[in-house]
Write an enzyme that holds these catalytic residues in place. Structure first.
Site, short mmCIF file in Angstrom:
data_model
loop_
_atom_site.label_atom_id
_atom_site.label_comp_id
_atom_site.label_asym_id
_atom_site.label_seq_id
_atom_site.Cartn_x
_atom_site.Cartn_y
_atom_site.Cartn_z
N GLU A 322 -4.48 29.24 -16.61
CA GLU A 322 -4.98 28.56 -17.55
C GLU A 322 -4.63 28.60 -18.92
OE1 GLU A 322 -9.60 28.15 -15.58
OE2 GLU A 322 -9.02 30.04 -17.09
N VAL A 323 -3.33 28.28 -19.03
CA VAL A 323 -2.59 28.57 -20.62
C VAL A 323 -2.75 26.83 -20.84
CG1 VAL A 323 -0.58 28.76 -21.89
CG2 VAL A 323 -1.11 30.27 -19.71
#
Lengths: 695, 695
Positions: A322-323
């Site tokens: 989750e970047v």
């Protein structure tokens, strides 16, 4: 050794009789074992467990086995209330004689032999295992066998030949979003041991906190943890505690996103300008490490080096999930670097970062494990993928030659029922059609306790008892999948888990007492009647329906925090309605029980409302209490119609369904879990489905 | 200081309004304080307790107060679920500002100033005390004030001026007959702090065990304790833990009787020939020290010297109770000594011994306390008498110039109700007519937890909640003695005590689960219904009615060990019957509730018997279950008669009473506590007492 030939195959019982409680007869009491062993052959009679009970270790021994023996005896004494001698026998003789063949690895490895054979006869018991890992599992099985009997405490005569289906059976606890103290972690490891889980995945860094002491970079924990972190000595103690229970400890340092807390002390690692503060909210945030900065690489080299010396396990989790890429997009230096190195997008940039971190981890002698996102082209084949995305992702990785574990479907924070988690199988979906060789790469799974909405007080009740159902999924043969059998055994195991110090059952009463304040006994009983049939909303609905955005400082003292994530009473009511309707409503005993329950609900609101006037926390569920009363009234009306033997028709049905409409909707972030069952009663009454054959 | 002039008198409130919950009106919510303060003046409104709550210490401070502040904040956070900052404020400003005038004594003394004034307004709160002792009491009062309200957590506006009636308010725990580990002792000290008790009397040696490490005479604990003893370091830690809570620790070494365990390692101290073994049975035994042996005196000189250095309190308890004299009678050397020294009987010999021990204790700088028997002619006036015999004995001692404390009437192991203990007053009976000066010598009292039938698992449930009623007797003004008010507050305080880690409520469910094994939820509910209305037999009946003589190795896993010593449900049923009969049975709401309860009892046995077939421990109460069913049936029959409005007459009455005859008798060492109330219903129905005015 000849005896072991038949238990070599992974997950394929080749000898013995699979005996599931649901199949037993009245003469053959069900065994309350969880996870259910691979092979169980029941004998005749039982072994008495009396004050003189003793255990002896023979063959290979080590101090860890001595301690396991003491723990076993202490737990047996708790379970029975017998004043047992609490040290293993030194004579080689005992009621239970244990034989262990040889040592397991100093640093526990994936796929070590965990099998055991347990023979209980009316005269004695014998436990054999190749390694202490199997021995410890067998001791837990013996503890589960012991129960009260007509003549005293006893273990039934039985032969069990057991080994796990998967070698990686984990529980992840996020102690970064809310800090979870060591005593709470320890009692959860005790619970894991009881259900034969063997990996504790420790999620240690997040936007909201960096929870490990770093001697090399002390600003990480000093500025990034609100003084809530584990010292390296504490961690070493915890790792030893876990090893004593056959549990590996896999640390996770989430990178390059989920890392705001690192940047409070070390803004130079970030891609943005800073300054940074510990994040107090939940969600996905912009800050991310700068993959193009050589200083970041050097820093991580140092830190990973330091941490690999603190955590002995062969695997090192680098997160990688989750970047959102916003900081990268906004940083001209990073953009220039990407252009110069032909890195075409943020995904590729993350792959570049992961590749470099993977090299650092390898350099320090460890193997990388990471979330789905770390699997990018060219990553070496020895990494392990932890899939939050699902079996398809897992199967794809396996096909490419990567090992993986499943976590999708095992997120404990989503509030699913035990049955729903239980139905999730790492080998289902796309994985089912893999070649045998590819299937070998699916190592197992991990349940995940993400900590936005849990704290040290209620975390046990968010993990247990449902985690035991996942533990069974990962240990027992794939064919073991009957939910009624699972629930019957889960109820028993859940009670036993509280003997270990877990508070998953008792905490609910404590928390309800807090919000009931000086309630009268009758008022408190009314609150419990309501609390018994409500569940927190599922999946991510809680965050989506919050009146005010939750933060790490939000109190967790509401009804939604106090009630279990799965309602036993609600499930049982549903089963009773199903049983009643399945019998064409000709089941007077079930009808009587339904009437008692529905009448209680109908009348409960009058008892509860005075308390709701006095407590703001009870006030919040005043509406749910009215809804429950409506369910009671509607259910009783349906039973009255059914008793008359005439279908009530559509207009009556519409009217009744309207009366429970509010009950079916979430309110105060709570579901009234018995609403669908009442709807079934109404539909049965309206359709005359039950009345046609009524005498 | 002017403010304190009015709180100087011991136990005589001279200002303020005594406000008991029973007297409050609907507008004025009752305060759930226990012990009830000497003076309470209610204000208007309340102080909100929110996440920003803080406490500041001003005036005299010391590390102990800092720790008390942290403990206070931690407990407040537990009570409210609010994420409070857990350190006291350093600025002098806070929601609660505490001012302490000066230090208390390094070694806490009897009669130190424990008073405090607590002012709570809608804006802030202020606590003032002369010493940290008063400060700590005031903090506990504040914690009890905080409750949930319609708008949040809050403490009502109030002014409390408080001080204890008696300076010696103790709890004795016998950790000699059954060893009680330190963690259990510590949580009981936490409970004592919550109810303002200030003396922990530690009964450390007995026939069954010598529980303290002696460096001088290590055979005492090595051979006399089954390896269950406290090290001197542990004791020092415990003493510090107690001092932190304003609690003195008075050690007891019982001599010259109750001392078999000493003689295992040191037979030369005894009057008999030996050899001696640790006693496993309960009762009064023959072994006694030899009062005529100079070596005994030398040994005790050494040991008392050693122990007075471990225990800093000014008082040292030498026991002195229950010597049967048989070893003295049988020893010619002792007989010759008595003749030579004109010691005319064993009582005189014990007096001679006590006199010598008293001199040793004095030599080592301490004051003797002992049971009634130590008060013999010529004993110096500074000793303190602990009376197990009663107020007459205490009054007699006071008249002779001796100080004393009362324990008769406060033996927690006898299973009395809280109300019965609560009615016992140190100043009643012969003590009531003492002169004011003599009365001053009655320092207070101590509850006693003798440990024949308790172990670490259930000891909390044998001490609490009843001990809180005794604590109130010893702290609050003598006029505070309304049992309904006491029970209402006790129920609240009992729940709060579990927040401290005490297990008096939760352990009962755990122990019932053990003996129910794999019971279905319905079966377990049936067991609880029965367990809710049974109590262990009272006084010394358990020992007298045992089928086999109990020993220290007897398991304590029976129903009699699991159920509380006082049944709340039984008490409430009795109150409901009283209310119904007092209303000439014209109370439809009460009648409906009685019918529900009686029907549940009548039908409960059918649910429970299948479980009784499977568990030997439930089987034991199968008869009680049938008796409860009989009570249910008889009670319902009585209600039916009453509903008809015609007296049923004597023959009906005889028949009904016969049907509950078995229920009224003890069985399996258990009393069916609701039997007398059902009998009342039967008598009311028979006499037509209720039917004459029936509409």
């Amino acid at each position: 050794m000849a005896q072991k030939a038949w238990i070599r195959g992974l997950g394929i019982p080749v000898l013995g009789v699979l005996l599931y409680p649901a199949m037993t007869t009245a003469q053959q009491p069900a065994l309350n074992l969880m996870p259910l062993p691979a092979n169980v052959q029941s004998g005749t009679g039982s072994l008495a467990v009396e004050s003189s009970f003793s255990v002896a270790f023979t063959g290979y021994t080590e101090p860890r086995l001595e301690r396991a023996g003491e723990r076993f005896l202490k737990q047996l004494a708790r379970q029975t209330g017998l004043p047992l001698a609490l040290k293993p026998s030194k004579t080689g003789k005992g009621t239970l004689v244990v034989q262990t063949d040889h040592a397991s690895k100093e640093i526990q490895e994936v796929g070590e032999d965990e099998s055991y054979i347990l023979d209980v006869s009316t005269a004695s018991a014998r436990l054999r295992a190749s390694t202490p890992l199997g021995t410890m599992h067998g001791l837990q099985t013996f503890l589960q066998l012991v129960d009260v009997s007509p003549t005293g405490f006893a273990a039934p005569a039985v032969t069990i030949q057991d080994q796990p289906r998967f070698p990686w059976r984990g529980l992840m606890i996020d102690s970064a979003r809310h800090f979870i103290p060591l005593d709470v972690i320890r009692r959860n490891l005790d619970g894991m041991e009881a259900v034969k889980m063997n990996v504790f995945h420790w999620h240690l860094s997040e936007n909201q906190g960096f929870r490990v002491e770093s001697k090399k970079y002390p600003k990480l924990h000093e500025l990034g943890s609100d003084a809530m972190y584990y010292t390296q000595d504490e961690i070493r103690g915890l790792v030893a505690y876990a090893r004593d229970r056959g549990i590996r400890v896999v640390p996770e340092f989430d990178m390059p996103g989920h890392s705001t807390a690192w940047f409070v002390g070390h803004p130079e690692l970030a891609s943005g300008k800073g300054p940074y503060a510990i994040e107090r909210k939940w969600g996905i945030f912009d800050p991310a490490m700068d993959p193009t900065n050589e200083k970041v690489n050097k820093f991580l080299d140092d830190l990973i080096g330091e941490m690999t010396r603190v955590f002995p396990d062969h695997y090192f989790h680098i997160g990688g999930d989750e970047v959102n890429g916003k900081e990268w997009d906004a940083n001209p230096k990073i953009q220039a670097f990407m252009k110069a190195h032909a890195i075409k997008n943020n995904e590729a940039l993350q792959a570049y970062f992961s590749g470099r971190v993977q090299k650092l981890v390898t350099k320090h002698g460890k193997t990388v494990i990471g979330w789905d996102e770390v699997l990018v082209e060219g990553v070496p084949k020895d990494i392990v993928i932890q899939s939050w995305r699902g079996q398809a992702s897992l199967a794809k990785a396996a096909k490419q030659g990567y090992r993986g574990i499943l976590s999708n479907g095992y997120y404990l924070d989503l509030g699913w029922s035990a049955a729903r988690h239980y139905a999730v199988d790492p080998m289902s979906g796309d994985a089912a059609s893999l070649s045998p060789q590819d299937k070998q790469r699916i190592l197992g799974g991990e349940s995940c306790m993400w900590a936005e909405y849990v704290n040290p007080e209620n975390v046990d009740s968010r993990i247990w008892p449902r985690n035991a159902a996942i533990a069974e999924r990962l240990w027992s043969p794939q064919e073991v999948r009957d939910p009624p059998s699972m629930y019957a055994r889960l109820d028993f195991v859940s009670a036993r888990l509280e003997w270990l110090g877990l508070t998953h059952r008792s905490v609910s009463r404590h928390m309800l007492q807090r919000l009931a304040g000086s309630a009268s006994p009758a008022e408190f009983a009314a609150l419990r009647t309501l609390a018994d049939v409500i569940e927190p909303v599922k999946d991510y609905t809680r965050a989506q329906t919050a009146l005010a955005e939750a933060t790490s400082a939000t109190p967790m003292n509401r009804v939604v925090d106090a009630v279990p994530l799965e309602s036993d009473a609600g499930r049982r009511f549903g089963e009773l309605v199903d049983q009643f309707v399945a019998a064409s409503c000709h089941d007077p005993a079930a009808e009587a029980r339904l009437r008692v329950q529905l009448t209680t609900w109908r009348d409960n609101d009058a008892l509860l409302q005075p308390l709701a006037q006095r407590s703001f926390l009870v006030q919040e569920v005043g509406g749910r209490s009215q809804d429950l009363a409506a369910l009671g009234s509607a259910g009783l009306a349906a039973l009255d119609v059914i008793a008359k033997g005439q279908p009530a028709g559509d207009s009556w049905k519409a009217q009744q369904l309207a009366s429970i409409d509010a009950a079916k909707k979430p309110k105060a972030q709570l579901l009234l879990i018995s609403a669908p069952a009442v709807q079934k009663l109404i539909e049965a009454a309206a359709a005359g489905a039950c009345s046609s054959a009524k005498p």
